[in-house]
Every structure is written in structure tokens, then in C-alpha cells.
Design an enzyme around this catalytic site. Structure first.
Site, PDB file in Angstrom:
ATOM      1  N   PRO A 122       0.838  -1.194   0.000  1.00 49.65           N
ATOM      2  CA  PRO A 122       0.000   0.000   0.000  1.00 49.65           C
ATOM      3  C   PRO A 122       0.874   1.246   0.000  1.00 49.65           C
ATOM      4  O   PRO A 122       1.931   1.259   0.642  1.00 49.65           O
ATOM      5  CB  PRO A 122      -0.801  -0.113   1.297  1.00 49.65           C
ATOM      6  CG  PRO A 122      -0.285  -1.282   2.035  1.00 49.65           C
ATOM      7  CD  PRO A 122       0.738  -1.968   1.207  1.00 49.65           C
ATOM      8  N   HIS A 123       0.464   2.255  -0.733  1.00 49.96           N
ATOM      9  CA  HIS A 123       1.272   3.471  -0.778  1.00 49.96           C
ATOM     10  C   HIS A 123       0.399   4.688  -1.031  1.00 49.96           C
ATOM     11  O   HIS A 123      -0.667   4.585  -1.619  1.00 49.96           O
ATOM     12  CB  HIS A 123       2.387   3.366  -1.823  1.00 49.96           C
ATOM     13  CG  HIS A 123       1.921   2.930  -3.171  1.00 49.96           C
ATOM     14  ND1 HIS A 123       1.644   1.605  -3.469  1.00 49.96           N
ATOM     15  CD2 HIS A 123       1.674   3.619  -4.304  1.00 49.96           C
ATOM     16  CE1 HIS A 123       1.257   1.505  -4.733  1.00 49.96           C
ATOM     17  NE2 HIS A 123       1.253   2.715  -5.263  1.00 49.96           N
TER      18      HIS A 123
END
Length: 150
Positions: free
Chosen positions: A66-67
Site C-alpha cells: 500500500p502506498h
């Protein structure tokens, strides 16, 4: 940029109890908020959720990256979490995820951001690496393991 250059012990958490995608993203945001004092936990969570709306960051084999991009962030921050049990995450292979490598990056560092994502994906594409990560029993052990990887 390599994960080893931006990951810190205080952003490494082993065996987190989490039962859902939202809960793990909340935990990641809480960990990052301690390090990124210019941003609230909610702002960090919102950046991750906005990215997830475009498509899951679950890359397969029980791994997700996730970013989120942040306006006015000064430097990238990485968070590495493992969960007690794999959780549903809409990964590309439909398998649940138990290794999360999250990135929060300055919005204007797109090129660096992409190379860091590639570096993380490559690092965790090695089955031996993921096996070792899953065997870690505490935060220190997990951080040491990743710090020594090439």
C-alpha cells in the site's frame, strides 16, 4: 531507493492482529503518524485509501505494497507490518495477505517513488525472503532481517 534506506525500527511491526483491509490500513497509518508528525493519522489513511480505490496494491503471494502520495511531505517513510493471520486484501492472485510494506512519499517524487516500489516488489518476490519474514517473532528480528537484505 531501497527499502533498507528508509525503513526504521519504529516503523516495523511484527504479528499485528488485524481482520480486515481497512483495519490493517488504519494500523499502518497509526504507525506512520508517529514518524510523520506533519500529517494526521486520518490524512495518512486517506492517502492509502485513495490509492486502493484505483486498484488493490496486493501484488500476490501474500504481499501488499500500500502506498500514498502526500503534498508537502519532506521525505519518504516506509512501514513494514506482518499480521498474525493473513487477511483478505483483494490481491491480484485472490490470496489473503500477511506481509505489508507501506510507503508514504512526497507527491512530487514520482520517479523515486516508482523505483522504490520496484525495489520492494523485487525484494519480496524471492520466496526464501518471504519465508524468513514470516518466521520473524518480533519487531527487532523483522527489522534486522530486512536491514541485511540486498
Amino acid at each position: 531507493m531501497k527499502l533498507q534506506n528508509i525503513l526504521t525500527l519504529d516503523c516495523t511491526v511484527c504479528a499485528v492482529p488485524a481482520g480486515s483491509k481497512k483495519r490493517i490500513l488504519e494500523k499502518i497509518s497509526a504507525v506512520a503518524a508517529v514518524k510523520m508528525t506533519d500529517f494526521s493519522q486520518f490524512e495518512l489513511l486517506e492517502s492509502l485509501m485513495n490509492r486502493e480505490k484505483m486498484g488493490s496494491t496486493g501484488i500476490g503471494n501474500g504481499i501488499a505494497i500500500p502506498h500514498g502520495r502526500l503534498v508537502n511531505a519532506k521525505h519518504p517513510v516506509a512501514v513494514l507490518l506482518t499480521t498474525q493471520e493473513p487477511i483478505p486484501f483483494d490481491a491480484i492472485d485472490n490470496r489473503p495477505v500477511d506481509i505489508f510494506v507501506a510507503l508514504f512519499v512526497p507527491e512530487d517524487c514520482c520517479k523515486d517513488h516508482l523505483s522504490t516500489l520496484q525495489s520492494i516488489a523485487k525484494l519480496f518476490s524471492n520466496k526464501q525472503t518471504t519465508k524468513q519474514v514470516r518466521k520473524c517473532l518480533n519487531d527487532q528480528e523483522l527489522f534486522q532481517l530486512v536491514s541485511q537484505m540486498d
